[in-house]
Design a protein around this motif. Structure first.
Motif, PDB file in Angstrom:
ATOM      1  N   LEU A 178      44.291  27.568  40.920  1.00  0.00           N
ATOM      2  CA  LEU A 178      43.140  27.685  40.032  1.00  0.00           C
ATOM      3  C   LEU A 178      43.246  28.957  39.201  1.00  0.00           C
ATOM      4  O   LEU A 178      43.588  30.029  39.715  1.00  0.00           O
ATOM      5  CB  LEU A 178      41.851  27.709  40.859  1.00  0.00           C
ATOM      6  CG  LEU A 178      40.533  27.805  40.083  1.00  0.00           C
ATOM      7  CD1 LEU A 178      40.349  26.564  39.210  1.00  0.00           C
ATOM      8  CD2 LEU A 178      39.359  27.928  41.055  1.00  0.00           C
ATOM      9  N   GLU A 179      42.965  28.847  37.920  1.00  0.00           N
ATOM     10  CA  GLU A 179      43.017  30.006  37.040  1.00  0.00           C
ATOM     11  C   GLU A 179      41.931  31.004  37.418  1.00  0.00           C
ATOM     12  O   GLU A 179      40.860  30.639  37.896  1.00  0.00           O
ATOM     13  CB  GLU A 179      42.819  29.555  35.582  1.00  0.00           C
ATOM     14  CG  GLU A 179      41.506  28.830  35.339  1.00  0.00           C
ATOM     15  CD  GLU A 179      41.406  28.268  33.945  1.00  0.00           C
ATOM     16  OE1 GLU A 179      42.066  28.805  33.043  1.00  0.00           O
ATOM     17  OE2 GLU A 179      40.658  27.302  33.755  1.00  0.00           O
ATOM     18  N   SER A 180      42.204  32.272  37.210  1.00  0.00           N
ATOM     19  CA  SER A 180      41.231  33.313  37.529  1.00  0.00           C
ATOM     20  C   SER A 180      40.110  33.328  36.504  1.00  0.00           C
ATOM     21  O   SER A 180      40.318  33.013  35.327  1.00  0.00           O
ATOM     22  CB  SER A 180      41.919  34.679  37.561  1.00  0.00           C
ATOM     23  OG  SER A 180      42.879  34.733  38.597  1.00  0.00           O
ATOM     24  N   LEU A 181      38.934  33.699  36.958  1.00  0.00           N
ATOM     25  CA  LEU A 181      37.785  33.813  36.059  1.00  0.00           C
ATOM     26  C   LEU A 181      37.984  35.020  35.151  1.00  0.00           C
ATOM     27  O   LEU A 181      38.210  36.138  35.622  1.00  0.00           O
ATOM     28  CB  LEU A 181      36.496  33.982  36.874  1.00  0.00           C
ATOM     29  CG  LEU A 181      35.217  34.242  36.060  1.00  0.00           C
ATOM     30  CD1 LEU A 181      34.864  33.028  35.212  1.00  0.00           C
ATOM     31  CD2 LEU A 181      34.064  34.606  36.983  1.00  0.00           C
ATOM     32  N   TRP A 230      35.736  26.855  36.066  1.00  0.00           N
ATOM     33  CA  TRP A 230      36.110  27.636  37.251  1.00  0.00           C
ATOM     34  C   TRP A 230      35.087  27.450  38.373  1.00  0.00           C
ATOM     35  O   TRP A 230      35.440  27.198  39.520  1.00  0.00           O
ATOM     36  CB  TRP A 230      36.209  29.102  36.835  1.00  0.00           C
ATOM     37  CG  TRP A 230      36.497  30.089  37.921  1.00  0.00           C
ATOM     38  CD1 TRP A 230      37.724  30.485  38.376  1.00  0.00           C
ATOM     39  CD2 TRP A 230      35.539  30.837  38.688  1.00  0.00           C
ATOM     40  NE1 TRP A 230      37.590  31.431  39.366  1.00  0.00           N
ATOM     41  CE2 TRP A 230      36.253  31.669  39.572  1.00  0.00           C
ATOM     42  CE3 TRP A 230      34.152  30.887  38.700  1.00  0.00           C
ATOM     43  CZ2 TRP A 230      35.633  32.540  40.467  1.00  0.00           C
ATOM     44  CZ3 TRP A 230      33.524  31.745  39.590  1.00  0.00           C
ATOM     45  CH2 TRP A 230      34.257  32.554  40.463  1.00  0.00           C
ATOM     46  N   ALA A 231      33.806  27.562  38.018  1.00  0.00           N
ATOM     47  CA  ALA A 231      32.743  27.447  39.022  1.00  0.00           C
ATOM     48  C   ALA A 231      32.689  26.046  39.620  1.00  0.00           C
ATOM     49  O   ALA A 231      32.489  25.879  40.837  1.00  0.00           O
ATOM     50  CB  ALA A 231      31.390  27.800  38.397  1.00  0.00           C
ATOM     51  N   ASN A 271      38.714  36.910  44.876  1.00  0.00           N
ATOM     52  CA  ASN A 271      40.163  36.783  44.727  1.00  0.00           C
ATOM     53  C   ASN A 271      40.541  36.024  43.465  1.00  0.00           C
ATOM     54  O   ASN A 271      41.636  36.220  42.917  1.00  0.00           O
ATOM     55  CB  ASN A 271      40.751  36.069  45.951  1.00  0.00           C
ATOM     56  CG  ASN A 271      42.260  36.138  45.995  1.00  0.00           C
ATOM     57  OD1 ASN A 271      42.849  37.210  45.839  1.00  0.00           O
ATOM     58  ND2 ASN A 271      42.903  35.000  46.208  1.00  0.00           N
ATOM     59  N   LEU A 272      39.641  35.166  42.998  1.00  0.00           N
ATOM     60  CA  LEU A 272      39.920  34.364  41.807  1.00  0.00           C
ATOM     61  C   LEU A 272      39.182  34.913  40.588  1.00  0.00           C
ATOM     62  O   LEU A 272      38.599  34.185  39.799  1.00  0.00           O
ATOM     63  CB  LEU A 272      39.538  32.904  42.061  1.00  0.00           C
ATOM     64  CG  LEU A 272      40.488  32.180  43.017  1.00  0.00           C
ATOM     65  CD1 LEU A 272      39.896  30.853  43.474  1.00  0.00           C
ATOM     66  CD2 LEU A 272      41.845  31.949  42.361  1.00  0.00           C
ATOM     67  N   MET A 273      39.206  36.234  40.455  1.00  0.00           N
ATOM     68  CA  MET A 273      38.654  36.920  39.288  1.00  0.00           C
ATOM     69  C   MET A 273      39.720  37.844  38.720  1.00  0.00           C
ATOM     70  O   MET A 273      40.606  38.300  39.452  1.00  0.00           O
ATOM     71  CB  MET A 273      37.433  37.768  39.675  1.00  0.00           C
ATOM     72  CG  MET A 273      36.208  37.007  40.094  1.00  0.00           C
ATOM     73  SD  MET A 273      34.839  38.175  40.438  1.00  0.00           S
ATOM     74  CE  MET A 273      33.568  37.039  40.991  1.00  0.00           C
ATOM     75  N   LEU A 279      36.612  41.998  36.438  1.00  0.00           N
ATOM     76  CA  LEU A 279      35.464  41.328  37.039  1.00  0.00           C
ATOM     77  C   LEU A 279      35.414  41.581  38.546  1.00  0.00           C
ATOM     78  O   LEU A 279      34.332  41.712  39.131  1.00  0.00           O
ATOM     79  CB  LEU A 279      35.511  39.824  36.752  1.00  0.00           C
ATOM     80  CG  LEU A 279      35.296  39.428  35.295  1.00  0.00           C
ATOM     81  CD1 LEU A 279      35.350  37.912  35.136  1.00  0.00           C
ATOM     82  CD2 LEU A 279      33.956  39.938  34.783  1.00  0.00           C
ATOM     83  N   PHE A 280      36.577  41.650  39.176  1.00  0.00           N
ATOM     84  CA  PHE A 280      36.636  41.977  40.605  1.00  0.00           C
ATOM     85  C   PHE A 280      35.961  43.323  40.866  1.00  0.00           C
ATOM     86  O   PHE A 280      35.145  43.458  41.781  1.00  0.00           O
ATOM     87  CB  PHE A 280      38.089  42.014  41.071  1.00  0.00           C
ATOM     88  CG  PHE A 280      38.260  42.469  42.491  1.00  0.00           C
ATOM     89  CD1 PHE A 280      38.200  41.562  43.536  1.00  0.00           C
ATOM     90  CD2 PHE A 280      38.483  43.817  42.778  1.00  0.00           C
ATOM     91  CE1 PHE A 280      38.354  41.980  44.860  1.00  0.00           C
ATOM     92  CE2 PHE A 280      38.630  44.241  44.089  1.00  0.00           C
ATOM     93  CZ  PHE A 280      38.565  43.319  45.131  1.00  0.00           C
TER      94      PHE A 280
END
Length: 254
Positions: free
Chosen positions: A15-18, A26-27, A88-90, A94-95
Motif C-alpha cells: 500500500l502506498e504511504s499517505l 489510502w483510508a 508506518n504507512l505515512m 506526517l509520521f
C-alpha cells in the motif's frame, strides 16, 4: 486465521504511504485490512472503562470484572497494532505530526478532519491533474492507461460524477502522437465506447505493435547476419571466385 493474516500483511506492505493527496483511497484500503482482522473497532470506540469490586450489594461479580479486564487488554493490544500500521504507512513528515497520539481513534479522527472533508480546492486539484494528463511515446501505453484510471478514480472519490463514455472520450484525446491513426479509426466508429471497452482495444493494439516491432527486429538481425556471413573472408562465395581466378592464370601461362 493466521494464514489469512499473513496474506493481509503482505498485501498491506504494497500500500502506498499517505502523503496528504491520496487520503480517501489510502483510508479505505486500511479500513478493509483492519476489518479483515476484526480490529477496526478501535478506530471508532474508546477503551473500555475499568470496573472494580465494591462493598455494596451491587458489586460486579469476579467473572464480570475478569471479562472487563480481558476486553481492556484486547483493546490495548489491537490499538497498538492499528496505530503501528497507521503511522508506518505515512510519509515522514506526517509520521512526525501524528506519532504524538497514542490512540488510534484520535489519529483516525485527526486524519479525517484534516483530509477527509470534501473541499472545493481538492476537487479542483484532482480535476486539474486529470485534464493535464497526456500520454507519450517513450513509455508503455498500458502503464499510462493505469495512471489515467487512477486519476479518474480520484475525481470520482471526490463525489464528482463522470460517465464511462465521457472518460473514454477524454482518454482518446490523450493518445500519444504515434497512435494518431488508431485514434482516428476509433473516432469513426458509430458505437459508443465505454472506458473499459477502449482500454481493451488499446491493450490489443499495443500487443500487436510490440509483436510487429519484435518481428521487424528479427528480420533486420537475420539480414545483417546474412550480409556479414557473405562478406566474411573464406566464405564459399569468395572461395569460388578464387578458384576461377587461379584457373584463368594457369590457362594463360600454358
Amino acid at each position: 486465521m493466521a494464514e489469512s493474516s499473513t496474506k493481509s500483511m503482505a498485501h498491506l506492505s504494497k500500500l502506498e504511504s499517505l502523503d496528504g493527496n491520496n487520503y480517501k483511497r489510502w483510508a479505505q484500503k486500511l479500513l478493509m485490512f483492519f476489518e479483515q482482522l476484526d480490529i477496526d473497532y478501535v478506530l471508532f470506540s474508546d477503551c473500555p472503562t475499568a470496573i472494580t469490586a465494591t462493598a455494596d450489594s451491587n458489586s460486579p461479580s469476579a467473572a464480570v470484572i475478569k471479562q472487563n479486564e480481558d476486553k481492556i487488554l484486547k483493546y490495548e493490544k489491537d490499538n497498538k497494532t492499528v496505530r503501528f500500521h497507521l503511522l508506518n504507512l505515512m510519509t515522514n513528515n506526517l509520521f512526525d505530526l501524528f506519532m504524538v497520539h497514542k490512540s488510534s481513534k484520535l489519529i483516525w479522527e485527526a486524519l479525517e478532519k484534516k483530509y477527509g472533508a470534501d473541499d472545493a480546492g481538492k476537487q479542483k486539484y484532482v480535476v486539474g491533474k486529470w485534464l493535464a494528463f497526456q500520454m507519450v511515446d517513450d513509455k508503455p501505453v498500458m502503464d499510462q492507461v493505469h495512471v489515467y484510471e487512477n486519476l479518474c478514480a480520484d475525481v470520482l472519490n471526490e463525489d464528482m460524477k463522470i460517465c464511462e463514455v465521457f472518460q473514454a472520450n477524454v482518454l482518446l484525446e490523450k493518445f500519444p502522437p504515434s497512435w494518431r491513426e488508431f485514434r482516428n479509426n476509433l473516432k469513426h466508429r458509430k458505437e459508443f465506447l465505454s472506458l473499459q471497452d477502449l482500454i481493451s482495444h488499446m491493450r490489443i493494439e499495443e500487443a500487436n505493435r510490440i509483436k510487429d516491432n519484435q518481428d521487424s527486429v528479427l528480420v533486420n538481425v537475420t539480414k545483417a547476419n546474412l550480409v556479414e556471413s557473405a562478406a566474411a573472408p573464406g566464405s564459399d562465395k569468395f572461395k569460388g571466385k578464387g578458384k576461377k581466378c587461379s584457373t584463368r592464370v594457369r590457362s594463360k601461362e600454358k
